[in-house]
Design a protein around this motif. Structure first.
Motif, PDB file in Angstrom:
ATOM      1  N   ASP A 152       0.868  -1.130   0.145  1.00 36.97           N
ATOM      2  CA  ASP A 152       0.088  -0.006   0.044  1.00 36.97           C
ATOM      3  C   ASP A 152       0.854   1.373  -0.015  1.00 36.97           C
ATOM      4  O   ASP A 152       0.616   2.245  -0.802  1.00 36.97           O
ATOM      5  N   GLN A 205       2.502   1.625  -3.488  1.00 36.89           N
ATOM      6  CA  GLN A 205       1.546   2.065  -4.552  1.00 36.89           C
ATOM      7  C   GLN A 205       1.348   3.618  -4.187  1.00 36.89           C
ATOM      8  O   GLN A 205       1.179   4.454  -5.304  1.00 36.89           O
ATOM      9  N   GLN A 206       1.134   4.172  -3.106  1.00 33.91           N
ATOM     10  CA  GLN A 206       0.843   5.350  -2.897  1.00 33.91           C
ATOM     11  C   GLN A 206       2.156   6.315  -3.163  1.00 33.91           C
ATOM     12  O   GLN A 206       1.707   7.524  -3.505  1.00 33.91           O
TER      13      GLN A 206
END
Length: 274
Positions: A36, A39-40
């Motif tokens: 996560d 990806q951010q």
């Protein structure tokens, strides 16, 4: 005086040890950022540069098509995967998440190390004819495959007619494998259902549709989730029963479990692991 010096030395050592421990924890956390977070904070410029159709550097065969957040492969059995680029690594998220170190990236060149550490060199192309290699729907490897076995069986209790039919269902099973570039891809398979019909001189004796879930007491849960019911067939008969084998295994692999079914002339069934 010596006691004071020793006390200060011990105190300084403890502080130093604490600082080193905290530093190691922080370094480990930085190296092991979760998906996560990656990806951010992905490299959007590198992702944009990767968009388009890529071929293998040596033979110009289509290798992958990059559209948005997805990578497609020129193989109707390989499922597309989500990808992102974080720092110097491209991450592919299929059934598993794998990172591949990027050796070099330019507008028309992409070079990375595959699962074995071998260099893979891809070249971007504008050849529109190659887009046809990606113009498909993903199909399961065993779509439309069927198996049938009709057998007349002579026993001490008379003649029996056995009908076994195995065909695919809509239940999907994903198996991870590696393509020619050493990149993990997910191939899709369909589970099977095995229908057994048994007659004694035309009179129905036994009828049942078998699915792999019925054998969960005999097979480890993790294995069962990755497997399909591959085959079912009659093996032999004795004075008291008819016997069948059910083969449950990983698709396109040698790893299987064999279950023996015992069906008596009055229609009772038992099963055990061979």
């Amino acid at each position: 005086m010596d006691n004071v010096f020793n006390y200060l030395s011990v105190k300084m050592k403890r502080k130093l040890f604490t600082c080193i421990s905290v530093l190691l924890i922080l370094l480990t956390a930085c190296r092991n950022r979760g998906a996560d977070y990656q990806q951010q904070n992905e490299d959007k410029q590198a992702k944009e540069m990767l968009q388009g159709l890529w071929t293998n550097g040596e033979n110009s065969d289509p290798a992958m098509l990059v559209k948005g957040d997805s990578i497609f492969y020129p193989d109707s059995a390989s499922m597309p995967v989500r990808f992102w680029i974080y720092q110097d690594t491209i991450y592919l998220q299929g059934q598993n998440v794998h990172g591949y170190k990027i050796e070099k990236q330019a507008p028309h060149l992409f070079k990375f190390a595959n699962q074995n550490g071998d260099d893979v060199k891809l070249t971007k192309t504008n050849d529109k004819a190659l887009y046809s290699a990606f113009n498909y729907h993903v199909y399961a490897m065993n779509t439309f495959l069927e198996q049938s076995q009709d057998t007349i069986i002579r026993t001490d209790l008379g003649y029996f007619e056995s009908k076994v039919h195995v065909q695919t269902t809509s239940d999907k099973v994903v198996k991870s494998t590696y393509n020619d570039n050493g990149v993990e891809v997910d191939n899709m398979y369909l589970d099977n259902v095995a229908a057994l019909r048994l007659y004694n001189h035309g009179t129905p004796v036994f009828a049942h549709d078998f699915r792999k879930q019925e054998f969960q007491s005999l097979i480890p849960k993790d294995f069962l989730s990755r497997s399909i019911l591959r085959k079912m067939y009659f093996t032999h008969a004795d004075a008291k029963a008819l016997y069948y084998y059910v083969i449950i295994g990983i698709p396109d692999a040698d790893t299987t479990y064999v279950i023996e079914l015992r069906v008596t002339p009055d229609g009772r069934m038992t099963k055990k692991l061979k």
